[in-house]
Design an enzyme around this catalytic site. Structure first.
Site, PDB file in Angstrom:
ATOM      1  N   SER A 187     -17.769  19.802  38.835  1.00  0.00           N
ATOM      2  CA  SER A 187     -16.797  20.326  40.134  1.00  0.00           C
ATOM      3  C   SER A 187     -17.287  21.553  41.000  1.00  0.00           C
ATOM      4  CB  SER A 187     -15.566  20.344  39.440  1.00  0.00           C
ATOM      5  OG  SER A 187     -15.430  20.617  38.137  1.00  0.00           O
ATOM      6  N   PHE A 188     -17.944  22.313  40.233  1.00  0.00           N
ATOM      7  CA  PHE A 188     -18.429  23.485  40.969  1.00  0.00           C
ATOM      8  C   PHE A 188     -19.833  23.736  40.950  1.00  0.00           C
ATOM      9  CE2 PHE A 188     -14.138  24.653  41.351  1.00  0.00           C
ATOM     10  CZ  PHE A 188     -13.622  24.366  40.310  1.00  0.00           C
ATOM     11  N   SER A 189     -20.702  22.611  40.833  1.00  0.00           N
ATOM     12  CA  SER A 189     -22.175  22.940  40.764  1.00  0.00           C
ATOM     13  C   SER A 189     -22.747  21.410  40.992  1.00  0.00           C
ATOM     14  CB  SER A 189     -22.594  23.235  39.309  1.00  0.00           C
ATOM     15  OG  SER A 189     -22.114  22.258  38.509  1.00  0.00           O
ATOM     16  N   THR A 196     -11.825  15.970  30.040  1.00  0.00           N
ATOM     17  CA  THR A 196     -11.827  14.828  30.591  1.00  0.00           C
ATOM     18  C   THR A 196     -10.821  13.687  29.797  1.00  0.00           C
ATOM     19  OG1 THR A 196     -14.192  15.157  31.207  1.00  0.00           O
ATOM     20  CG2 THR A 196     -13.508  12.704  31.152  1.00  0.00           C
ATOM     21  N   ASP A 221     -15.066  19.910  26.572  1.00  0.00           N
ATOM     22  CA  ASP A 221     -15.033  19.048  27.204  1.00  0.00           C
ATOM     23  C   ASP A 221     -16.370  18.070  26.673  1.00  0.00           C
ATOM     24  OD1 ASP A 221     -15.663  18.354  30.941  1.00  0.00           O
ATOM     25  OD2 ASP A 221     -14.753  17.377  29.563  1.00  0.00           O
ATOM     26  N   SER A 266     -33.015  23.456  30.758  1.00  0.00           N
ATOM     27  CA  SER A 266     -33.678  22.241  30.048  1.00  0.00           C
ATOM     28  C   SER A 266     -33.650  20.996  30.872  1.00  0.00           C
ATOM     29  CB  SER A 266     -33.587  21.914  28.639  1.00  0.00           C
ATOM     30  OG  SER A 266     -33.195  23.035  27.954  1.00  0.00           O
ATOM     31  N   GLU A 310     -28.450  11.201  30.465  1.00  0.00           N
ATOM     32  CA  GLU A 310     -27.004  10.923  29.842  1.00  0.00           C
ATOM     33  C   GLU A 310     -27.122  10.044  28.593  1.00  0.00           C
ATOM     34  OE1 GLU A 310     -24.640  12.445  33.695  1.00  0.00           O
ATOM     35  OE2 GLU A 310     -24.048  10.492  32.421  1.00  0.00           O
ATOM     36  N   LYS A 314     -29.021  24.237  38.058  1.00  0.00           N
ATOM     37  CA  LYS A 314     -27.521  23.917  38.233  1.00  0.00           C
ATOM     38  C   LYS A 314     -27.279  25.125  39.343  1.00  0.00           C
ATOM     39  CE  LYS A 314     -23.549  23.607  35.765  1.00  0.00           C
ATOM     40  NZ  LYS A 314     -22.983  23.562  34.114  1.00  0.00           N
ATOM     41  N   ALA A 327     -33.560  17.179  30.563  1.00  0.00           N
ATOM     42  CA  ALA A 327     -33.423  16.149  29.725  1.00  0.00           C
ATOM     43  C   ALA A 327     -34.362  15.006  30.037  1.00  0.00           C
ATOM     44  CB  ALA A 327     -32.066  16.006  29.339  1.00  0.00           C
ATOM     45  N   LYS A 368     -18.366  14.757  25.702  1.00  0.00           N
ATOM     46  CA  LYS A 368     -18.249  13.333  26.158  1.00  0.00           C
ATOM     47  C   LYS A 368     -19.545  13.109  26.537  1.00  0.00           C
ATOM     48  CE  LYS A 368     -17.312  15.029  30.847  1.00  0.00           C
ATOM     49  NZ  LYS A 368     -16.792  15.075  32.078  1.00  0.00           N
ATOM     50  N   GLU A 396     -21.209  11.842  28.952  1.00  0.00           N
ATOM     51  CA  GLU A 396     -22.044  12.431  30.049  1.00  0.00           C
ATOM     52  C   GLU A 396     -22.580  13.912  29.752  1.00  0.00           C
ATOM     53  OE1 GLU A 396     -18.903  11.020  29.595  1.00  0.00           O
ATOM     54  OE2 GLU A 396     -18.224  10.277  31.695  1.00  0.00           O
ATOM     55  N   ASN A 397     -22.159  14.528  28.631  1.00  0.00           N
ATOM     56  CA  ASN A 397     -22.210  15.822  28.438  1.00  0.00           C
ATOM     57  C   ASN A 397     -23.312  16.042  27.314  1.00  0.00           C
ATOM     58  OD1 ASN A 397     -21.167  17.038  30.453  1.00  0.00           O
ATOM     59  ND2 ASN A 397     -19.275  17.607  29.246  1.00  0.00           N
ATOM     60  N   ASP A 455     -23.408  21.521  29.733  1.00  0.00           N
ATOM     61  CA  ASP A 455     -22.060  21.915  30.200  1.00  0.00           C
ATOM     62  C   ASP A 455     -20.822  22.532  29.502  1.00  0.00           C
ATOM     63  OD1 ASP A 455     -19.855  19.958  32.596  1.00  0.00           O
ATOM     64  OD2 ASP A 455     -20.155  21.993  31.892  1.00  0.00           O
TER      65      ASP A 455
HETATM   66  N1  LIG Z   1     -23.001  20.146  34.130  1.00  0.00           N
HETATM   67  C1  LIG Z   1     -24.208  20.332  33.759  1.00  0.00           C
HETATM   68  O1  LIG Z   1     -24.440  21.500  32.976  1.00  0.00           O
HETATM   69  N2  LIG Z   1     -25.112  19.426  33.829  1.00  0.00           N
HETATM   70  C2  LIG Z   1     -26.472  19.359  33.409  1.00  0.00           C
HETATM   71  C3  LIG Z   1     -26.995  20.731  32.988  1.00  0.00           C
HETATM   72  C4  LIG Z   1     -28.246  20.238  32.432  1.00  0.00           C
HETATM   73  C5  LIG Z   1     -29.291  19.126  32.619  1.00  0.00           C
HETATM   74  C6  LIG Z   1     -28.704  18.258  33.230  1.00  0.00           C
HETATM   75  C7  LIG Z   1     -27.215  18.226  33.474  1.00  0.00           C
HETATM   76  C8  LIG Z   1     -29.264  17.046  33.294  1.00  0.00           C
HETATM   77  C9  LIG Z   1     -29.208  15.941  33.805  1.00  0.00           C
HETATM   78  C10 LIG Z   1     -30.060  14.832  33.779  1.00  0.00           C
HETATM   79  C11 LIG Z   1     -30.025  13.404  34.352  1.00  0.00           C
HETATM   80  C12 LIG Z   1     -31.038  12.853  34.237  1.00  0.00           C
HETATM   81  C13 LIG Z   1     -31.257  11.784  34.676  1.00  0.00           C
HETATM   82  C14 LIG Z   1     -30.889  11.095  36.266  1.00  0.00           C
HETATM   83  C15 LIG Z   1     -30.899  10.046  36.601  1.00  0.00           C
HETATM   84  C16 LIG Z   1     -31.728   9.076  36.050  1.00  0.00           C
HETATM   85  C17 LIG Z   1     -32.371   9.320  34.796  1.00  0.00           C
HETATM   86  C18 LIG Z   1     -33.101   8.140  33.999  1.00  0.00           C
HETATM   87  O2  LIG Z   1     -33.899   7.637  34.633  1.00  0.00           O
HETATM   88  N3  LIG Z   1     -32.797   8.000  32.854  1.00  0.00           N
HETATM   89  C19 LIG Z   1     -33.265   7.061  31.986  1.00  0.00           C
HETATM   90  C20 LIG Z   1     -32.247   5.860  32.489  1.00  0.00           C
HETATM   91  N4  LIG Z   1     -32.113   4.893  31.460  1.00  0.00           N
HETATM   92  C21 LIG Z   1     -30.570   5.027  31.098  1.00  0.00           C
HETATM   93  C22 LIG Z   1     -30.086   3.806  30.348  1.00  0.00           C
HETATM   94  C23 LIG Z   1     -31.097   2.864  29.876  1.00  0.00           C
HETATM   95  C24 LIG Z   1     -32.488   2.955  30.338  1.00  0.00           C
HETATM   96  C25 LIG Z   1     -32.941   4.093  31.024  1.00  0.00           C
HETATM   97  C26 LIG Z   1     -32.199  10.493  34.308  1.00  0.00           C
HETATM   98  C27 LIG Z   1     -32.094  13.462  33.259  1.00  0.00           C
HETATM   99  N5  LIG Z   1     -31.357  14.860  33.131  1.00  0.00           N
HETATM  100  C28 LIG Z   1     -30.734  17.620  32.802  1.00  0.00           C
HETATM  101  O3  LIG Z   1     -31.668  16.977  32.608  1.00  0.00           O
HETATM  102  N6  LIG Z   1     -30.481  18.831  32.506  1.00  0.00           N
END
Ligand SMILES: NC(=O)Nc1ccc2c(c1)=C(Cc1cc(-c3cccc(C(=O)NCCN4CCCCC4)c3)c[nH]1)C(=O)N=2
Length: 303
Positions: A19-21, A187, A138, A93, A99, A38, A95, A140, A142-143, A156
Site C-alpha cells: 500500500s505504501f511501496s 489481510t 500479516d 533479497s 511468492e 522496495k 527471491a 499470508k 503472498e508474504n 513484509d
Molecule cells: N512487501 C514486500 O516487502 N515485498 C517484497 C520484499 C522483498 C522481495 C519481494 C517482495 C520479492 C517478490 C518477488 C516477486 C518475484 C516474481 C515476480 C514475477 C514473476 C516471478 C516468477 O516468474 N516466479 C516463478 C513463477 N512461477 C510461479 C508459479 C509456478 C510456476 C512458476 C517472480 C520474485 N520475487 C522479492 O524477490 N524480494
C-alpha cells in the site's frame, strides 16, 4: 561501506506492490547481483501517517539480519537503505521463485509431504521472529517467498509489532488500552479473531495465520472465504469453516488446534518463548521432520 544511491542500480520490472511501496527487481551495476528494491514515496508516507510503519520495518529487518541463528535464512535480508529527495529505498533479497501462492494455485493443493515441509519452515521462522519480541501480523502466502532452491523467505514486516522488554512487563490494562488505539488489521482471510475484537495482537495471532496457511496448502483455498471482507470477518468470529473430504486427518487435527478463537488456547500459545514452539513441533503432523536441518534439506518437489 559507501552509501549507495539509485544510480548504483539498474531498475527492472515491478515484482511487488504494497500500500505504501513498490518493489522492483534491480541489478547492482558494480557486482551484477540482483536485488529486490522496495521504494516508498516520502510524501505519501507522511500524508498517510505511516512513518512509524516504515521505521518499524527497518528496525525488524535489522534485528532479523543481526541475529545469526538457524532460522536466519528464512527471511529476506535488508542489505542497505538510502534515500533521495522524494523516496526511501530498501535493498532486499531477491527471491527468484517469487511468492508461495502461485505455486499452491498452480498445482491446486500441496501433497502432505510438501505441506509438512513448508509448514515446518514457516514454524521455525515464526519461532525466530517471536523470540526477537516481534509479531509479523500479516502472514499470508503472498508474504512467503521462495528462493532459487525453493526454501522460504518471509517478507513484509511493514505491519509487524515489536514488544520491547518494558512493554512485556506493563500491566494488561495499559497494554490493551494501547492496542485498542491500534487501527491495524491484516489481510482479511488470515486475520485472527482477537485482532477483530479487541485489537490485541500477540505472537498467537501469527499461529492463527499458520493454521490458515496449512489449511490452504492442503485444501487449495483459505478456510474463511466469502464475497466481502465483512462476511469473512463474520465467519472468522463464528469459527465458521469446514474441511473438504479427503483432508488429511493429522493436518486437520493440527489446524483445529491452531484455529481456536481464544488466542491463549491455541497449540503453542503457552510454550516458553524462544524455544520454537515444542508443542507444535511435537504434533504427529510433523512426524519425520528434523527441524534443525530444514535449511540444508532439499525441499520436496511441488506437483
Ligand atoms: N512487501 C514486500 O516487502 N515485498 C517484497 C520484499 C522483498 C522481495 C519481494 C517482495 C520479492 C517478490 C518477488 C516477486 C518475484 C516474481 C515476480 C514475477 C514473476 C516471478 C516468477 O516468474 N516466479 C516463478 C513463477 N512461477 C510461479 C508459479 C509456478 C510456476 C512458476 C517472480 C520474485 N520475487 C522479492 O524477490 N524480494
Amino acid at each position: 561501506a559507501l552509501k549507495r544511491t539509485p544510480k548504483d542500480f539498474i531498475f527492472g520490472k515491478v515484482i511487488g506492490e504494497g500500500s505504501f511501496s513498490v518493489v522492483y527487481l534491480a541489478k547492482d551495476i558494480h557486482t551484477n547481483k540482483e536485488y529486490a528494491i522496495k521504494v516508498c514515496d516520502k510524501r505519501h508516507i507522511i500524508r498517510e501517517k505511516k512513518t512509524e510503519y516504515i521505521k518499524r520495518e527497518k528496525e525488524v529487518l535489522n534485528r532479523l539480519g543481526s541475529n545469526q541463528s538457524p532460522a536466519a535464512p528464512f527471511f529476506v535480508k535488508l542489505f542497505c537503505t538510502f534515500q533521495d529527495t522524494d523516496r526511501l529505498y530498501f535493498v532486499l533479497s531477491f527471491a527468484k521463485r517469487g511468492e508461495l501462492l502461485p505455486y499452491i494455485n498452480k498445482v491446486g493443493s500441496f501433497d502432505i509431504e510438501c505441506t509438512r515441509f513448508y509448514a515446518a519452515e514457516i514454524l521455525v521462522a515464526l519461532g525466530h521472529v517471536h523470540s526477537l519480541g516481534v509479531i509479523h501480523r500479516d502472514l499470508k502466502p503472498e508474504n512467503i517467498l521462495l528462493d532459487e532452491n525453493m526454501h522460504i523467505l518471509i517478507t513484509d514486516f511493514g505491519s509487524a509489532k515489536m514488544f520491547n522488554e518494558s512493554e512485556k512487563e506493563s500491566d494488561e490494562e495499559e497494554n490493551s488500552m494501547r492496542q485498542r488505539r491500534n487501527s491495524f488489521v491484516g489481510t482479511a482471510q488470515y486475520v485472527s479473531p482477537e485482532l477483530l475484537t479487541d485489537k490485541s495482537a500477540s505472537h498467537s495471532s501469527d499461529l492463527w495465520a499458520l493454521g490458515c496457511i496449512i489449511y490452504q496448502m492442503v485444501a487449495g483455498l483459505p478456510p474463511f472465504w466469502a464475497r466481502s471482507e465483512y462476511l469473512i470477518f463474520q465467519k472468522i468470529l463464528k469459527l465458521e469453516y469446514e474441511f473438504p473430504d479427503g483432508f488429511s486427518p493429522s493436518a486437520r487435527d493440527l489446524v483445529e488446534k491452531l484455529l481456536v478463537l481464544d488466542p491463549k488456547q491455541r497449540l503453542g500459545a503457552n510454550d516458553p518463548p524462544g524455544e520454537g514452539y515444542p508443542s507444535i513441533r511435537a504434533h504427529p503432523f510433523f512426524q519425520g521432520i528434523d527441524f534443525r536441518k530444514l535449511s540444508e534439506t532439499n525441499p520436496p518437489p511441488i506437483y
